[in-house]
Design a protein around this motif. Structure first.
Motif, PDB file in Angstrom:
ATOM      1  N   GLY A  74       0.794  -1.212   0.000  1.00  0.00           N
ATOM      2  CA  GLY A  74       0.000   0.000   0.000  1.00  0.00           C
ATOM      3  C   GLY A  74       0.824   1.258   0.000  1.00  0.00           C
ATOM      4  N   MET A  75       0.117   2.385  -0.012  1.00  0.00           N
ATOM      5  CA  MET A  75       0.703   3.724   0.005  1.00  0.00           C
ATOM      6  C   MET A  75       0.016   4.529   1.094  1.00  0.00           C
ATOM      7  SD  MET A  75       2.910   3.773  -2.599  1.00  0.00           S
ATOM      8  CE  MET A  75       3.096   5.506  -3.004  1.00  0.00           C
ATOM      9  N   SER A  76       0.747   5.521   1.636  1.00  0.00           N
ATOM     10  CA  SER A  76       0.181   6.375   2.680  1.00  0.00           C
ATOM     11  C   SER A  76       0.900   7.707   2.672  1.00  0.00           C
ATOM     12  CB  SER A  76       0.306   5.706   4.042  1.00  0.00           C
ATOM     13  OG  SER A  76      -0.083   6.587   5.079  1.00  0.00           O
ATOM     14  N   ASP A  77       0.186   8.779   3.063  1.00  0.00           N
ATOM     15  CA  ASP A  77       0.831  10.071   3.217  1.00  0.00           C
ATOM     16  C   ASP A  77       1.318  10.292   4.650  1.00  0.00           C
ATOM     17  OD1 ASP A  77      -1.554  10.353   4.505  1.00  0.00           O
ATOM     18  OD2 ASP A  77      -2.333  11.950   3.214  1.00  0.00           O
ATOM     19  N   GLY A  78       1.212   9.239   5.475  1.00  0.00           N
ATOM     20  CA  GLY A  78       1.732   9.277   6.829  1.00  0.00           C
ATOM     21  C   GLY A  78       2.712   8.150   7.055  1.00  0.00           C
ATOM     22  N   ASP A  79       3.161   8.001   8.310  1.00  0.00           N
ATOM     23  CA  ASP A  79       4.093   6.929   8.671  1.00  0.00           C
ATOM     24  C   ASP A  79       3.281   5.739   9.154  1.00  0.00           C
ATOM     25  OD1 ASP A  79       6.137   5.323   9.394  1.00  0.00           O
ATOM     26  OD2 ASP A  79       7.019   6.674  10.897  1.00  0.00           O
ATOM     27  N   ILE A  80       2.927   4.863   8.220  1.00  0.00           N
ATOM     28  CA  ILE A  80       2.092   3.695   8.517  1.00  0.00           C
ATOM     29  C   ILE A  80       2.806   2.456   8.004  1.00  0.00           C
ATOM     30  CG2 ILE A  80      -0.143   2.594   8.199  1.00  0.00           C
ATOM     31  CD1 ILE A  80      -1.344   5.316   7.669  1.00  0.00           C
ATOM     32  N   SER A  81       2.866   1.424   8.817  1.00  0.00           N
ATOM     33  CA  SER A  81       3.479   0.162   8.418  1.00  0.00           C
ATOM     34  C   SER A  81       2.477  -0.969   8.566  1.00  0.00           C
ATOM     35  CB  SER A  81       4.727  -0.130   9.257  1.00  0.00           C
ATOM     36  OG  SER A  81       4.380  -0.240  10.621  1.00  0.00           O
ATOM     37  N   ILE A  82       2.694  -2.007   7.749  1.00  0.00           N
ATOM     38  CA  ILE A  82       1.811  -3.173   7.757  1.00  0.00           C
ATOM     39  C   ILE A  82       2.424  -4.245   8.631  1.00  0.00           C
ATOM     40  CG2 ILE A  82       0.727  -4.956   6.335  1.00  0.00           C
ATOM     41  CD1 ILE A  82       0.884  -3.045   3.992  1.00  0.00           C
ATOM     42  N   GLY A  83       1.611  -4.765   9.552  1.00  0.00           N
ATOM     43  CA  GLY A  83       2.066  -5.862  10.388  1.00  0.00           C
ATOM     44  C   GLY A  83       1.605  -7.188   9.831  1.00  0.00           C
ATOM     45  N   SER A  84       0.921  -7.959  10.627  1.00  0.00           N
ATOM     46  CA  SER A  84       0.454  -9.268  10.177  1.00  0.00           C
ATOM     47  C   SER A  84      -0.812  -9.132   9.345  1.00  0.00           C
ATOM     48  CB  SER A  84       0.189 -10.182  11.377  1.00  0.00           C
ATOM     49  OG  SER A  84      -0.867  -9.657  12.170  1.00  0.00           O
ATOM     50  N   VAL A  85      -1.069 -10.151   8.535  1.00  0.00           N
ATOM     51  CA  VAL A  85      -2.278 -10.226   7.714  1.00  0.00           C
ATOM     52  C   VAL A  85      -2.939 -11.565   7.994  1.00  0.00           C
ATOM     53  CG1 VAL A  85      -3.208 -10.264   5.375  1.00  0.00           C
ATOM     54  CG2 VAL A  85      -1.299  -8.750   5.929  1.00  0.00           C
ATOM     55  N   ASP A  86      -4.170 -11.514   8.452  1.00  0.00           N
ATOM     56  CA  ASP A  86      -4.912 -12.734   8.778  1.00  0.00           C
ATOM     57  C   ASP A  86      -6.017 -12.944   7.763  1.00  0.00           C
ATOM     58  OD1 ASP A  86      -3.434 -12.982  11.177  1.00  0.00           O
ATOM     59  OD2 ASP A  86      -4.734 -11.491  12.118  1.00  0.00           O
ATOM     60  N   VAL A  87      -6.243 -14.190   7.394  1.00  0.00           N
ATOM     61  CA  VAL A  87      -7.346 -14.554   6.503  1.00  0.00           C
ATOM     62  C   VAL A  87      -8.345 -15.371   7.314  1.00  0.00           C
ATOM     63  CG1 VAL A  87      -8.026 -15.701   4.373  1.00  0.00           C
ATOM     64  CG2 VAL A  87      -5.802 -14.571   4.517  1.00  0.00           C
ATOM     65  N   ARG A  88      -9.543 -14.824   7.453  1.00  0.00           N
ATOM     66  CA  ARG A  88     -10.587 -15.499   8.230  1.00  0.00           C
ATOM     67  C   ARG A  88     -11.687 -15.986   7.294  1.00  0.00           C
ATOM     68  NH1 ARG A  88     -11.886 -10.549  12.412  1.00  0.00           N
ATOM     69  NH2 ARG A  88      -9.738  -9.951  12.924  1.00  0.00           N
ATOM     70  N   GLN A  89     -12.471 -16.894   7.787  1.00  0.00           N
ATOM     71  CA  GLN A  89     -13.670 -17.330   7.073  1.00  0.00           C
ATOM     72  C   GLN A  89     -14.875 -17.049   7.952  1.00  0.00           C
ATOM     73  OE1 GLN A  89     -13.108 -21.429   5.800  1.00  0.00           O
ATOM     74  NE2 GLN A  89     -12.459 -20.736   3.785  1.00  0.00           N
ATOM     75  N   VAL A  90     -15.871 -16.369   7.391  1.00  0.00           N
ATOM     76  CA  VAL A  90     -17.060 -15.981   8.146  1.00  0.00           C
ATOM     77  C   VAL A  90     -18.292 -16.263   7.294  1.00  0.00           C
ATOM     78  CG1 VAL A  90     -15.833 -14.175   9.406  1.00  0.00           C
ATOM     79  CG2 VAL A  90     -17.006 -13.612   7.277  1.00  0.00           C
ATOM     80  N   TYR A  91     -19.436 -16.328   7.967  1.00  0.00           N
ATOM     81  CA  TYR A  91     -20.707 -16.457   7.277  1.00  0.00           C
ATOM     82  C   TYR A  91     -21.359 -15.084   7.202  1.00  0.00           C
ATOM     83  CZ  TYR A  91     -20.594 -21.532   7.269  1.00  0.00           C
ATOM     84  OH  TYR A  91     -20.258 -22.837   7.035  1.00  0.00           O
ATOM     85  N   LEU A  92     -21.678 -14.644   5.990  1.00  0.00           N
ATOM     86  CA  LEU A  92     -22.301 -13.352   5.783  1.00  0.00           C
ATOM     87  C   LEU A  92     -23.684 -13.544   5.179  1.00  0.00           C
ATOM     88  CD1 LEU A  92     -19.341 -11.297   4.260  1.00  0.00           C
ATOM     89  CD2 LEU A  92     -20.080 -11.383   6.640  1.00  0.00           C
ATOM     90  N   SER A  93     -24.600 -12.628   5.527  1.00  0.00           N
ATOM     91  CA  SER A  93     -25.949 -12.688   4.973  1.00  0.00           C
ATOM     92  C   SER A  93     -25.936 -12.137   3.563  1.00  0.00           C
ATOM     93  CB  SER A  93     -26.913 -11.872   5.837  1.00  0.00           C
ATOM     94  OG  SER A  93     -28.189 -11.813   5.214  1.00  0.00           O
ATOM     95  N   ARG A  94     -26.581 -12.864   2.675  1.00  0.00           N
ATOM     96  CA  ARG A  94     -26.702 -12.403   1.295  1.00  0.00           C
ATOM     97  C   ARG A  94     -28.124 -11.984   0.971  1.00  0.00           C
ATOM     98  NH1 ARG A  94     -25.120 -16.080  -3.207  1.00  0.00           N
ATOM     99  NH2 ARG A  94     -25.586 -14.205  -4.362  1.00  0.00           N
ATOM    100  N   ASP A  95     -28.979 -11.907   2.010  1.00  0.00           N
ATOM    101  CA  ASP A  95     -30.374 -11.552   1.795  1.00  0.00           C
ATOM    102  C   ASP A  95     -30.474 -10.042   1.613  1.00  0.00           C
ATOM    103  OD1 ASP A  95     -32.885 -12.355   1.372  1.00  0.00           O
ATOM    104  OD2 ASP A  95     -33.245 -13.163   3.356  1.00  0.00           O
ATOM    105  N   LYS A  96     -30.186  -9.562   0.422  1.00  0.00           N
ATOM    106  CA  LYS A  96     -30.137  -8.124   0.184  1.00  0.00           C
ATOM    107  C   LYS A  96     -31.524  -7.483   0.256  1.00  0.00           C
ATOM    108  CE  LYS A  96     -26.043  -8.465  -2.770  1.00  0.00           C
ATOM    109  NZ  LYS A  96     -25.464  -8.198  -4.110  1.00  0.00           N
ATOM    110  N   ASN A  97     -32.569  -8.223  -0.085  1.00  0.00           N
ATOM    111  CA  ASN A  97     -33.928  -7.690  -0.078  1.00  0.00           C
ATOM    112  C   ASN A  97     -34.822  -8.609   0.747  1.00  0.00           C
ATOM    113  OD1 ASN A  97     -33.406  -5.467  -1.946  1.00  0.00           O
ATOM    114  ND2 ASN A  97     -33.191  -7.069  -3.501  1.00  0.00           N
ATOM    115  N   PRO A  98     -34.698  -8.549   2.073  1.00  0.00           N
ATOM    116  CA  PRO A  98     -35.522  -9.436   2.906  1.00  0.00           C
ATOM    117  C   PRO A  98     -37.005  -9.174   2.748  1.00  0.00           C
ATOM    118  CG  PRO A  98     -34.408  -7.773   4.245  1.00  0.00           C
ATOM    119  CD  PRO A  98     -33.827  -7.675   2.880  1.00  0.00           C
TER     120      PRO A  98
END
Length: 553
Positions: A74-98
């Motif tokens: 990535g890019m930033s106009d401040g002093d920002i660093s990237i630490g760890s990156v986690d990949v999770r699996q979650v259940y999300l609702s896809r019911d856009k029009n209940p």
């Protein structure tokens, strides 16, 4: 903007406790590199970051992304660093029009109520029918106490007529109610199908959690790259041959790619690049184990059965693994077009599609144009008269440039007319190939078997003989010269006592054992416009009388 320093530790986890100071950055697919099998997707996300340690969540990624392929920069106009990156699996609702689902469910509920009401109508009608039938049955019986029925014959007749009319009305009411019930059942089934077409309530997705250390507040722009398997592309070609007057034949080939993807994300207005690299295949040669041949020692029958069973299981498992590793890529279909710019380097070629491209995730294909090539061709005709009394138009060309042609179907056009489909093989630069453009009606072929003899020779050690002779007549009806190749075969003996020879007077073939195929012969004939040529070919087969051989044809 400054580049974010990277100190990435990738891990795959199931969603557990939430991180402190979590921010959700919206993201979109910005560019995609598609391989013949698989793709690398690049998403872009941006947002304001306050000073401190934070976790940025990138949601709604495909569930089956390769976690170890995730890369963040990535890019930033401040002093920002990237630490760890986690990949999770979650259940999300896809019911856009209940509200749509609720509306359908309320309609089904109302229809079920109406079906129950109709069922009650049928039950009430049946009860009325039975009561009326009992009244009719008792109309002519004596009253209680033994007195006779006071109804006259005329009254009884009127009663029966009225009962018949009433029974007909009851029957019609029942028929109408049953018909309405069937209509309601169809409506309910249709509404249930509509509910089934709605997205499920929950769907498994991946979430990338990026841990950032912001020493200064600032704007952060993140690029997230990951690999998916549910995508690919296949080469397809349009080849048009223009003969004209035969003096300067040309061939134009349009190279296309059929791109498809069936992930859970849609690629809307993305920068699309096609690559010939194959990251999903083997990266190293397989290791060959020693092959030992040992003596089989006798063993008790029961132990032998157990070992045989275990060996069979091991062999089946090994075969299954190898078959899975060598699984073929499914072929793909045609859709719309774009234009590509080719770049070559190292061991791959890439084709950057101009403009922005949308590829839906329905598994349908989008066709994009990768480039166009023009070739000077050598035009000829090829005939295999023993199998087909026709000549086929051939355009021979040499592939120029830096890019290879991948295998794929080719749509064939001749002087603007579509004539069918062929198959393009794998071609490297400077390879030559003869592409067939269907039957040439201006080159006629006639195959006639002129002689067939069977007999025996010798007195003491008799032998049997079989002689065959045929004449092929070719006519060039074009108004320009044409080279015609006639293909035939001489039988090949697989036993030293079987002798095969060409008959005297046969036309001398130009090539023998063509392409390493034993017995295949070519006669190359340069024919002027309107010329006629003949190929006279015969052979003799001789073998011992006591020997049976395969049938000759």
């Amino acid at each position: 903007m400054k580049t974010l320093s990277l100190a990435i530790l990738l891990s795959t986890t199931v969603l557990g406790s939430a991180f402190a100071d979590e921010f959700k950055f919206s993201s979109k697919v910005d560019s995609v590199t598609v391989f013949p099998r698989g793709a690398e997707v690049e998403r872009v996300a941006s947002g304001e970051m306050a000073q401190g340690t934070h976790t940025v969540l990138i949601e709604s990624l495909p569930a089956n992304i390769s976690a170890d392929s995730v890369r963040v920069e990535g890019m930033s106009d401040g002093d920002i660093s990237i630490g760890s990156v986690d990949v999770r699996q979650v259940y999300l609702s896809r019911d856009k029009n209940p509200e749509d689902r609720l509306k359908l469910e309320l309609q089904i509920e109302a229809l079920n109520d109406e079906r129950m009401r109709l069922e009650q109508v049928v039950a009430d009608t049946d009860l009325q029918r039975h009561m009326l039938q009992n009244l009719i049955a008792n109309a002519g019986k004596p009253n209680q106490g033994g007195a006779g029925n006071s109804l006259s014959a005329l009254e009884v007749a009127d009663l029966l007529d009225g009962a018949a009319e009433r029974l007909n009305a009851y029957a019609q009411r029942t028929i109408d109610a049953r018909a309405n019930q069937r209509d309601i059942e169809r409506q309910i089934q249709d509404l249930q199908n509509q509910i089934g077409q709605l997205a499920p309530n929950e769907e498994l997705r991946s979430v990338v959690a990026i841990n950032l250390d912001a020493k200064d507040a600032g704007q952060a722009v993140l690029k997230i790259k990951y690999a998916i398997d549910d995508a690919g592309w296949q080469a397809i070609y349009d080849a048009e041959l223009t003969l004209g007057d035969g003096a300067d034949p040309k061939m134009e080939i349009v190279r296309r790619a059929n791109v498809r993807q069936s992930s859970t994300e849609s690629w809307d207005n993305v920068a699309l690049t096609l690559s010939t690299a194959r990251p999903s295949t083997r990266t190293a040669a397989p290791e060959l184990s020693p092959y030992e041949i040992s003596q089989i020692r006798p063993m008790p029958r029961s132990a032998s059965k157990v070992q045989a069973l275990e060996q069979g299981v091991r062999s089946s498992y090994a075969d299954g693994v190898e078959a899975e590793e060598l699984a073929a890529v499914a072929p793909m279909n045609d859709m719309a077009q774009q234009v590509a710019v080719m770049e070559t380097g190292g061991y791959q070629a890439t084709f950057a599609i101009a403009g922005k491209v949308t590829v839906s995730n329905t598994g349908e294909t989008k066709s994009v144009v990768m480039g166009e090539d023009s070739f000077a061709v050598d035009v000829s005709a090829l005939a295999v008269p023993r199998l087909d009394a026709a000549a086929y138009l051939i355009a021979g060309f040499t592939l120029k440039g830096d890019a290879s042609y991948l295998p794929g179907p080719v749509l064939l056009l001749r002087d603007g007319a579509y004539i069918g489909r062929g198959q393009m093989p794998m071609l490297a630069p400077n390879d030559t190939y003869d592409l067939s453009f269907g039957q040439d009606d201006f080159v006629t072929v006639e195959f006639v078997e002129t002689d067939k003899k069977e007999g025996e020779t010798g007195l003491i050690s008799a032998s049997r003989t079989d002689e065959r002779r045929a004449v092929t007549t070719i006519k060039n009806l074009h108004n320009f010269p044409m080279e015609v190749t006639v293909v035939d075969r001489l039988p090949v003996a697989n036993h030293e006592d079987i002798k095969v020879s060409m008959l005297a007077g046969s036309s001398k073939p130009t090539k023998e054992d063509v392409d390493g195929k034993r017995g295949i012969l070519h006669w190359d004939i340069n024919m002027e416009a309107g010329a006629t040529a003949k190929v006279d070919f015969g052979y003799r087969v001789m073998w011992p009388k006591a020997m049976d051989i395969s049938a000759l044809n």
